[in-house]
Design an enzyme around this catalytic site. Sequence first.
Site, short mmCIF file in Angstrom:
data_model
loop_
_atom_site.label_atom_id
_atom_site.label_comp_id
_atom_site.label_asym_id
_atom_site.label_seq_id
_atom_site.Cartn_x
_atom_site.Cartn_y
_atom_site.Cartn_z
N ASP A 8 15.11 -14.11 -8.72
CA ASP A 8 14.12 -15.06 -8.21
C ASP A 8 14.30 -15.17 -6.70
O ASP A 8 15.35 -15.63 -6.22
CB ASP A 8 14.32 -16.42 -8.89
CG ASP A 8 13.16 -17.37 -8.66
OD1 ASP A 8 12.20 -16.98 -7.97
OD2 ASP A 8 13.21 -18.50 -9.17
N ASP A 102 7.34 -13.11 -6.79
CA ASP A 102 8.69 -13.47 -6.33
C ASP A 102 9.75 -13.50 -7.42
O ASP A 102 10.89 -13.92 -7.16
CB ASP A 102 8.66 -14.81 -5.60
CG ASP A 102 8.20 -15.95 -6.50
OD1 ASP A 102 7.64 -15.68 -7.57
OD2 ASP A 102 8.40 -17.11 -6.11
N GLU A 103 9.44 -13.06 -8.63
CA GLU A 103 10.48 -13.07 -9.67
C GLU A 103 10.22 -11.97 -10.70
O GLU A 103 9.09 -11.54 -10.91
CB GLU A 103 10.59 -14.44 -10.34
CG GLU A 103 9.32 -14.90 -11.02
CD GLU A 103 9.51 -16.24 -11.74
OE1 GLU A 103 10.59 -16.47 -12.32
OE2 GLU A 103 8.56 -17.03 -11.73
#
Length: 354
Positions: A8, A102-103
């Site tokens: 993350d 983003d993850e």
Amino acid sequence: MRKIIHVDMDAFYASVEQRDDPELRGRPVVVAWRGNRSVVCAASYEARRFGVRSAMPAVRAERLCPEAVFVPPDFTRYRTVSRQVREIMRRHTDLVEPLSLDEAYLDVTENKLGLPSATEVAKVIRDQIRGELNLTASAGVAPNKFLAKLASDMRKPDGQFVIRPADIDTVLPPLPAARIPGIGRVTDQRLEQIGVRTIAQLRELSQGQLQQQFGRYGQRLYELARGIDEEPVVPDRPLQSVSAEDTFERDVPLAETEATIRRLAEKTWAGTRKTQRIGRTVVLKLKTADFRILTRSHTPPSPPASVEELTRIALSLRERVIGEEKTLYRLVGVGLGNFREPDDAPLQAALFEA
């Protein structure tokens, strides 16, 4: 037993802005358009100390942190950086399942570099992200996806946490039940009504009791409360839907939504050009001034073959909002879903014409 990592990125959009503009480093940065209807896309950790959070109205963020620097989002740049992060991940495994820009989940039960443990793989990935992209990421390592995602929150920002099988009965019980995926505000309120605030208290309920209270989701609750999650990491999930939406500067009547629907249809159509799969169902979404959600959808005999056809169907769906003509609206969205492979969907002749 699987070895799963959840990576993350830390305050991703805001961190990219701070990396690329030295004047923003160390300052409270809020990624959002200014305006009464704008919401926060991301907040730097300096801004979070003032209580600023993603999805918060921008005007509230400004009240909480008057010294915040507001930066309009640049999603083209964020997507570029996201691809660079994915390239680093794929050096270690092909089993990468992105959740957002983003993850992502990674299955490193077997890793390409032959590193001795998933913990070491996570550390190397984080080091490479820092060294090559000048950004930080947090990671969770665990035997399944649920626990890995839970673990990645334990040492944020720029940290790493491992939940081993022997740790499950120590780590899980003290946590709030709301940390379990799928427990939103309504479910959390229902759990509170039956005296459940922690995972330990959730474990006291039998499988039958949970199924009686929550139906099929009760089975899932029973398993997750015990750290059981058999979902595999699925790389490159096939596209299921594409959509675009916008919030008006002021609430508007239905008759004034046409220009926005046309623009959003163009944006949605452009989003479908990145895949060979074909969308069949057109969806129109409306949010009223009092936050009610209205949706209308249509699946034509043949999939929309052009942006003009998508726009025409979206506008026709507006006519199906019966009895709401005098209602004021704050948001409209246009989507295309029910995607199929080309061989599975009947095509209009126009798709084959020069």
